[in-house]
Write a protein that holds these residues in place. Sequence first.
Motif, PDB file in Angstrom:
ATOM      1  N   GLN A  74      10.342   2.809   7.025  1.00  0.00           N
ATOM      2  CA  GLN A  74      10.181   3.682   5.860  1.00  0.00           C
ATOM      3  C   GLN A  74       9.549   2.933   4.694  1.00  0.00           C
ATOM      4  O   GLN A  74       8.659   3.453   4.017  1.00  0.00           O
ATOM      5  CB  GLN A  74      11.536   4.263   5.445  1.00  0.00           C
ATOM      6  N   TRP A  75       9.988   1.706   4.464  1.00  0.00           N
ATOM      7  CA  TRP A  75       9.389   0.924   3.385  1.00  0.00           C
ATOM      8  C   TRP A  75       7.910   0.673   3.653  1.00  0.00           C
ATOM      9  O   TRP A  75       7.089   0.702   2.733  1.00  0.00           O
ATOM     10  CB  TRP A  75      10.133  -0.400   3.204  1.00  0.00           C
ATOM     11  N   HIS A  76       7.575   0.443   4.930  1.00  0.00           N
ATOM     12  CA  HIS A  76       6.164   0.234   5.249  1.00  0.00           C
ATOM     13  C   HIS A  76       5.356   1.499   4.973  1.00  0.00           C
ATOM     14  O   HIS A  76       4.244   1.438   4.430  1.00  0.00           O
ATOM     15  CB  HIS A  76       5.985  -0.182   6.707  1.00  0.00           C
ATOM     16  N   LYS A  77       5.890   2.665   5.359  1.00  0.00           N
ATOM     17  CA  LYS A  77       5.168   3.920   5.113  1.00  0.00           C
ATOM     18  C   LYS A  77       4.985   4.159   3.621  1.00  0.00           C
ATOM     19  O   LYS A  77       3.939   4.655   3.179  1.00  0.00           O
ATOM     20  CB  LYS A  77       5.899   5.082   5.771  1.00  0.00           C
ATOM     21  N   LEU A  78       6.010   3.801   2.834  1.00  0.00           N
ATOM     22  CA  LEU A  78       5.875   3.920   1.383  1.00  0.00           C
ATOM     23  C   LEU A  78       4.787   2.972   0.878  1.00  0.00           C
ATOM     24  O   LEU A  78       3.955   3.356   0.041  1.00  0.00           O
ATOM     25  CB  LEU A  78       7.211   3.607   0.707  1.00  0.00           C
ATOM     26  N   ALA A  79       4.777   1.747   1.377  1.00  0.00           N
ATOM     27  CA  ALA A  79       3.745   0.784   0.968  1.00  0.00           C
ATOM     28  C   ALA A  79       2.351   1.307   1.308  1.00  0.00           C
ATOM     29  O   ALA A  79       1.414   1.180   0.510  1.00  0.00           O
ATOM     30  CB  ALA A  79       3.985  -0.562   1.642  1.00  0.00           C
ATOM     31  N   ASP A  80       2.231   1.901   2.479  1.00  0.00           N
ATOM     32  CA  ASP A  80       0.940   2.430   2.900  1.00  0.00           C
ATOM     33  C   ASP A  80       0.486   3.555   1.971  1.00  0.00           C
ATOM     34  O   ASP A  80      -0.694   3.635   1.602  1.00  0.00           O
ATOM     35  CB  ASP A  80       1.029   2.935   4.334  1.00  0.00           C
ATOM     36  N   ALA A  81       1.431   4.406   1.551  1.00  0.00           N
ATOM     37  CA  ALA A  81       1.081   5.496   0.634  1.00  0.00           C
ATOM     38  C   ALA A  81       0.640   4.948  -0.720  1.00  0.00           C
ATOM     39  O   ALA A  81      -0.353   5.407  -1.301  1.00  0.00           O
ATOM     40  CB  ALA A  81       2.267   6.441   0.469  1.00  0.00           C
ATOM     41  N   TRP A  82       1.383   3.950  -1.242  1.00  0.00           N
ATOM     42  CA  TRP A  82       0.989   3.355  -2.521  1.00  0.00           C
ATOM     43  C   TRP A  82      -0.377   2.669  -2.403  1.00  0.00           C
ATOM     44  O   TRP A  82      -1.185   2.706  -3.345  1.00  0.00           O
ATOM     45  CB  TRP A  82       2.030   2.351  -2.995  1.00  0.00           C
TER      46      TRP A  82
END
Length: 218
Positions: free
Chosen positions: A151-159
């Motif tokens: 989930q943190w990676h997906k958030l990083a990808d969105a940012w």
Amino acid sequence: VAAHRDDPLSHFHLARVLFDLGKYDQADAALTQVLQLDPTHAEALMLKGSLAERQGREDTALALYHKLLADDPNNVDARLRVAGIHLRSDKPENAAHILRSICQCPYACQQDKSAALWQLGQAYSRRQRWRSAAESMSASLACSSQPTADQWHKLADAWSHAGDPQQANNALVEALRLDPRHLVAIALAQQIAAPIPSPSEASPIRHAEHHAPSSTER
């Protein structure tokens, strides 16, 4: 069950056991018995919908959830299920409309709102609304008790897509704190030239208070 043929609860308990054992055809038959005795049995409708989803019969699942919602419009779990099917069916606009309403729903618990915010982030991602996606995902993780490295990676990808490498790096710190060998997170860190923290250097990020998206957001 034989001694309680007219008791929907007995049939439902049997269906639940069969479902948990992976005996889906038998579970479906038991749920059919429940709904013949009580066509509005909410738990049976929900479980029959879950069974239909597992078997790839998403149109059937939608019909069951909509039947449940006709009797109980405030059933948040059913609304989340409907939104999830819309996302998988590449209908992010339909999903987003439902998910925004859940975020504003006074009956939704924190866990439900966190789930809705996460799915809303996925819906915005499908429409390439990256900043809105990142904000929704961030709000979801802020009220989640156990966010995952994925989930943190997906958030990083969105940012990263939103053009905010600092926020992307903050999320990557969390992803690599939870899983220092998360290869996709490491690759993203290298892509945006962000420093890859060692586990001892990483520390949890404190989040500012997040507010659910407005029901009028487009």
